[in-house]
Design an enzyme around this catalytic site. Structure first.
Site, PDB file in Angstrom:
ATOM      1  CG  ASP A 176      -2.326   0.366   0.881  1.00  0.00           C
ATOM      2  OD1 ASP A 176      -2.468   1.314   0.074  1.00  0.00           O
ATOM      3  OD2 ASP A 176      -3.272  -0.247   1.399  1.00  0.00           O
ATOM      4  CG  ASP A 249      -9.939   0.815  -0.132  1.00  0.00           C
ATOM      5  OD1 ASP A 249      -9.033   0.915  -0.984  1.00  0.00           O
ATOM      6  OD2 ASP A 249      -9.739   0.848   1.091  1.00  0.00           O
TER       7      ASP A 249
HETATM    8  C1  GLA Z   1      -6.151   0.585   1.875  1.00  0.00           C
HETATM    9  C2  GLA Z   1      -6.289  -0.422   0.741  1.00  0.00           C
HETATM   10  C3  GLA Z   1      -7.263  -1.525   1.131  1.00  0.00           C
HETATM   11  C4  GLA Z   1      -6.767  -2.203   2.404  1.00  0.00           C
HETATM   12  C5  GLA Z   1      -6.596  -1.164   3.499  1.00  0.00           C
HETATM   13  C6  GLA Z   1      -5.942  -1.761   4.732  1.00  0.00           C
HETATM   14  O1  GLA Z   1      -7.335   1.284   2.080  1.00  0.00           O
HETATM   15  O2  GLA Z   1      -6.714   0.190  -0.437  1.00  0.00           O
HETATM   16  O3  GLA Z   1      -7.406  -2.459   0.087  1.00  0.00           O
HETATM   17  O4  GLA Z   1      -5.553  -2.856   2.129  1.00  0.00           O
HETATM   18  O5  GLA Z   1      -5.780  -0.073   3.074  1.00  0.00           O
HETATM   19  O6  GLA Z   1      -5.753  -0.828   5.749  1.00  0.00           O
END
Ligand code: GLA
Length: 448
Positions: A176, A249
């Site tokens: 990430d 997300d």
């Molecule tokens: C971000 C990512 C998600 C997940 C969260 C975890 O938002 O885009 O897919 O991995 O972090 O904290």
């Protein structure tokens, strides 16, 4: 005259190469498996929620389900832990100046090496999550990749990779971009990729880089050029990463304005198809985020639309759902080997869209997507975004529309129904209901 020794040596080198090619071959297809985030998030309270908190029990249980329900046999092989498994780093040492990465000992009492062994003992693969910045998005220790040479930071990075690859024996990592400098990602992501895959133990490197460097509001509203290569350095992303997240997300909703419901993600992939299609190649895939079939927010038809289009795009198929609770209908969608074959097709092409027409109410689109397959066939998906159930749409496409010659005779097979539909000349017509997808495989037939 070759000596015995040189023959043995040549043979071993050849064997090594084949093993390597085989290793690469496996990660040249879009990854399939299971990932914790959307369904289980950051649940740490294992006293109240012993079966659903982020713990070794959850990942072992999903490993068992993947095998016992037949998912593994259909190609779902990764068990990926997302955020919230780490605790603070261990005690610093000469080899590990900031201390080793450690899983939370109360939720992972056996440790990740043991969990990895368990997953591997079932012939599955193990993936973890971390971050290019100081912390992960949920605030656990990040890899903190330094953009400039920095002895201590680089030593720690090598140590972290050693722990993940050699002790935990990972096959995949999602990285990430929280708590990281966006303007340095063109250095930090490729650097991490180079450190990660510097030996024959190749791991899938799933980057979130494109999500952080774009203007998500511009992408969401369809501003032209929002995903062009002056925004996202596609050459660098695609040569460093195996897969990469492209948008916000995903949420458990078919249509969630201003966020990433299924329709919003389809919108992004439609609007920016030309840039996305040209950036994708074998072994390098856009990731529209997890498959949510089986969760409460999607009907079976909506789940079919997601599964079908993600397959048309050669996107990763990472299920995020409690596999202990899915219905037979959802399981049958996810286990459909004919749709999976479209996803795993070795050409790895992202499908091309066209609009077949509009239906009533907010002029919802009926789309046609097509994608050439390695065996010379063509996968076709027709998707009706309409929501007026009384209205069926008559969808027609010609052989020309899907890349065949005008007037060509072709066989059509319905992949979700697993049914041959017959031979057609030059065009195909069908009625498609609201909120549904029809997926076909077209193969050229001899002209009569
Ligand atoms: C971000 C990512 C998600 C997940 C969260 C975890 O938002 O885009 O897919 O991995 O972090 O904290």
């Amino acid at each position: 005259m070759p000596t015995n020794r040189s023959i043995t040596l040549t043979f071993s080198i050849l064997l090594f190469c084949f093993e390597n090619i085989d290793g690469f071959a496996k990660i040249r297809k879009p990854p399939m498996g299971w990932m914790s985030w959307e369904a289980f998030g950051c649940a740490k309270d294992c006293v109240t929620f012993p079966k659903t908190c982020i713990s070794e029990n959850l990942f072992k249980s999903m490993t068992d389900e993947l095998v016992n329900q037949g998912f593994a046999a259909k190609g779902y092989e990764y068990i990926n832990i997302d955020d919230c498994y780490l605790t603070s780093r261990g005690t610093p040492s000469k080899d590990s100046p900031r201390g080793d990465l450690r899983a939370d000992p109360t939720r992972f009492p056996s440790g990740l090496s043991e969990l990895s062994k368990y997953i591997h003992s079932k012939n599955l693969k193990f993936g973890v999550y971390n971050d290019v910045g100081r912390t992960t998005c949920a605030g656990t220790p990040g890899l903190n990749v330094s953009a400039v040479p920095d002895e201590e930071a680089d030593k720690q990075l090598r140590r972290d990779i050693f722990v993940m690859k050699k002790k935990w024996n990972i096959d995949s990592i999602k990285v990430d971009g929280c708590a990281a400098k966006k303007n340095l990602m063109n250095i930090t992501y490729p650097k991490l990729g180079a450190y990660l895959n510097n030996d024959s133990q190749q791991v899938i490197y799933s980057c979130s880089w494109p999500v952080y460097v774009q203007n998500l509001t511009a992408t969401m509203t369809g501003v032209p050029g929002a995903l062009d290569d002056n925004v996202i350095p596609w050459d660098a992303v695609t040569s460093s990463c195996t897969t990469w997240r492209i948008y916000k997300d995903i949420m458990d909703s078919y249509n969630l304005e201003r966020h990433a419901g299924i329709r919003q993600i389809i919108g992004v992939f439609t609007t920016y198809n030309a840039s996305l299609r040209s950036a994708q190649s074998v072994g390098a895939y856009h990731d529209p985020d997890m498959i949510l079939a089986g969760n409460p927010g999607l009907s079976a038809n909506q789940a079919r639309i997601q599964f079908g289009l993600w397959s048309m795009w050669s996107a990763p198929l990472l299920l995020s759902v409690d596999l202990r609770k899915i219905s037979d209908e959802i399981r049958n969608i996810l286990l459909n080997e004919e749709v999976i074959a479209v996803n795993q097709d070795e050409l790895g092409i992202m499908a091309t869209p066209m609009i077949l027409g509009y239906v009533m109410l907010d002029k919802a689109e009926v789309q046609l997507w097509y994608k050439p397959l390695i065996d010379g066939g063509i996968a076709v998906a027709i998707v009706n975004m309409g929501v007026f159930d009384a209205q069926k749409f008559k969808a027609t496409f010609t052989s020309n529309d899907v890349g065949l010659q005008k007037g060509q005779h072709f066989n059509a097979r319905d992949l979700f129904q697993r049914k041959d539909l017959g031979v057609f000349q030059g065009e195909y017509s069908t009625y498609i209901e609201a909120t549904s997808i029809i997926m076909l495989k077209i193969t050229v037939a001899k002209n009569k």
